[in-house]
Enzyme design. Structure first.
Site, mmCIF file in Angstrom:
data_model
loop_
_atom_site.group_PDB
_atom_site.id
_atom_site.type_symbol
_atom_site.label_atom_id
_atom_site.label_comp_id
_atom_site.label_asym_id
_atom_site.label_seq_id
_atom_site.Cartn_x
_atom_site.Cartn_y
_atom_site.Cartn_z
ATOM 1 N N SER A 26 14.009 22.259 -15.655
ATOM 2 C CA SER A 26 12.877 23.149 -15.885
ATOM 3 C C SER A 26 13.333 24.386 -16.638
ATOM 4 C CB SER A 26 12.288 23.538 -14.529
ATOM 5 O OG SER A 26 11.563 24.732 -14.642
ATOM 6 N N GLU A 74 9.367 9.069 -16.616
ATOM 7 C CA GLU A 74 7.974 9.520 -16.768
ATOM 8 C C GLU A 74 7.440 9.206 -18.166
ATOM 9 O OE1 GLU A 74 7.327 13.661 -15.007
ATOM 10 O OE2 GLU A 74 9.495 13.475 -15.090
ATOM 11 N N LYS A 92 15.825 22.441 -10.873
ATOM 12 C CA LYS A 92 15.110 21.184 -11.073
ATOM 13 C C LYS A 92 15.918 20.108 -11.798
ATOM 14 C CE LYS A 92 11.440 20.118 -10.236
ATOM 15 N NZ LYS A 92 10.137 20.293 -10.844
ATOM 16 N N HIS A 130 0.835 -1.218 0.000
ATOM 17 C CA HIS A 130 0.000 0.000 0.000
ATOM 18 C C HIS A 130 0.864 1.261 0.000
ATOM 19 C CE1 HIS A 130 -3.380 -2.658 1.331
ATOM 20 N NE2 HIS A 130 -2.385 -3.264 1.966
#
Ligand code: ARG
Length: 492
Positions: free
Chosen positions: A276, A289, A282, A155
């Site tokens: 970024s 992704e 960043k 979980h």
């Protein structure tokens, strides 16, 4: 020259808009090489069967080799598919009296099915090879992280201590099943539909066995109706790819989560990251992704493919042209995703200290404590579960004294009176000893993990030998075909 296909039956020609809608030329780039091979094999067979003359065979073979060298760009892309574009180019080169004989005893229906299978089999072999590189990498990263502690999750909550090796080898096994499924699907892909012609086979005295052998297929798609109309091999293969992408996507998700400052388990190599355009600090795990995102498109390809094939009557229907590119797209995505995952895993930095420190958080040793109470004192597991659950809810460190207090409340006895000692409690709460105890087959214990890695390396070696046998077999048959072509050209 007028269109060799349409000049007889049809009076008007489609405009560009109609051609764009109906042509498969774009997707047919996948099968250009295969189509040449199929043409070569078919032509040789026609000659050997006495259906075309030696001299014609030689000229056709020669023309085909030239077209092969020129490449797909030289073909006229206004034709409705690669087969007609290729045949037209051949007829341009050698004249219709010769080139016009190549298509005897076959149809584009058996031709395209053969081309797809021929190309797909090599794509599958390449994917299996790439998948094994990834599995080897997982094994090697696992092998130097056998003692890298980390919290195991259920979980997404800290559950029990485990190791990075145990975690990576879980993915390794899942991908092993994908590799097995690919191998199984391969046996149904590498079958030859050629000779089925439009669907009813042909009255020419062709030799299907001969073209099968020349192209290196393991068997025939026997029934000529089934041969031209079935695309279950595409569905099966794309389903296997979908499953693979789901597994890779789960891994990618973990790489994303593990790269956050909240987790900080790993750091991806810069080459797999982006930054970024506004936030200079960043470092984003974009490659992971995108892999996760692309898995969605593969699921979509599978759905599109099944939906296209659903409820098609026998035998060939042009809808099938729409089915195939879904599989190519899925294949391309799956292959690059496997390579990306391999690179990310191979080059990632592992923050062993962070992982170890997090493995003690969240009372991950609670199960072992409950198990210890059972083993030492003989109380039922469910009662031990309750006692440890109450301890988990309370603040502060857990020692024999706290256990005694709770067990007295629950059972009316102190567990120290049943032989439980502070030392035993201490050991149960030690996460390294937790892992060492889990030495059943498949568990994370260091020596068991070492054995598991050795076992996996053994099965992988056997699988890799099988894959390279397929690769060699496929290459050898096509090289042999080209050799024979050259002989037939010089002979005539
Ligand atoms: N481009 C077609 C396909 O991909 C080739 C077969 C065409 N056959 C036909 N009867 N129109 O399926």
């Amino acid at each position: 020259m007028s269109n060799i296909l349409r000049r007889g039956r049809l009076a008007s020609t489609p405009d560009e808009d109609i051609m764009e809608f109906t042509s498969s030329m774009k997707a047919d780039k996948w099968i250009f090489d295969a189509d040449i091979m199929v043409d070569l094999a078919h032509t040789i067979m026609l000659k050997e069967q006495g259906i075309i003359k030696d001299q014609d065979c030689s000229s056709i073979l020669n023309g085909l080799l030239r077209i092969r060298e020129e490449g797909i760009e030289k073909l006229d892309h206004t034709y409705e598919d690669i087969h007609i574009a290729l045949e037209s180019r051949l007829i341009d080169m050698v004249g219709e009296d010769v080139g016009g004989r190549m298509h005897s005893g076959r149809s584009r229906n058996d031709e395209v099915a053969t081309c797809i299978r021929l190309t797909l089999r090599d794509e599958m072999i390449s994917l299996m090879e790439e998948l094994h590189v990834l599995r080897r990498t997982l094994c090697s990263v696992a092998s130097y992280n056998i003692e890298t502690l980390m919290p195991g999750f259920t979980h997404l909550q800290h559950a029990q201590p485990t190791t990075l090796a145990h975690h990576l080898m879980a993915h390794m096994d899942a991908l092993g099943r994908d590799a097995e499924r690919l191998m199984c699907a391969y046996s149904r892909v590498n079958l030859c539909p050629l000779g089925a012609a439009a669907f009813a086979s042909t009255g020419f005295d062709i030799d299907r066995e001969r073209t099968r052998q020349l192209l290196g297929f393991d068997g025939l798609m026997e029934n000529s109706m089934d041969a031209v109309s079935s695309r279950d091999f595409l569905i099966e293969c794309t389903a296997v790819l979908t499953n693979l992408m789901i597994n890779l996507s789960k891994m990618a998700e973990e790489l994303v989560i593990w790269s956050t400052s909240e987790f900080a388990f790993i750091e991806l190599d810069d080459r797999y990251a982006s930054t970024s355009s506004i936030m200079p600090q960043k470092k984003n795990p974009d490659t992971a992704e995108l892999l996760r995102g692309k898995s969605g498109a593969v699921v979509g390809s599978l759905i599109a493919l099944i939906t296209t094939c659903k409820a098609l009557p026998l035998s060939y229907n042009r809808d099938l042209q729409e089915a195939t590119p879904n599989m190519w797209k899925a294949m391309e995505t799956a292959r690059s995703s496997v390579r990306m995952m391999e690179g990310m895993v191979r080059t990632m930095g592992v923050n062993k200290e962070v992982m170890a420190s997090k493995s003690v958080m969240g009372f991950t040793t609670a199960t072992e404590l409950a198990d210890t109470l059972v083993r030492v004192t003989g109380i039922p597991f469910r009662t031990a579960h309750q006692i440890v659950g109450i301890l988990a809810r309370e603040e502060g460190e857990i020692h024999l004294q706290q256990i005694d207090t709770v067990s007295y409340r629950v059972l009316g006895i102190k567990l120290s009176s049943k032989g439980l000692t502070e030392e035993m409690v201490c050991e149960a709460l030690d996460h390294i000893s937790n892992i060492k105890k889990r030495k059943v087959i498949g568990g994370p214990a260091f020596e068991e993990m070492e054995k598991a890695i050795v076992r996996r390396k053994g099965t992988m070696k056997r699988a890799e030998e099988e894959i390279s046998a397929l690769r060699n077999g496929s290459e050898a048959s096509l090289n042999k075909l080209i050799e024979l072509v050259k002989q037939y050209i010089t002979k005539a």
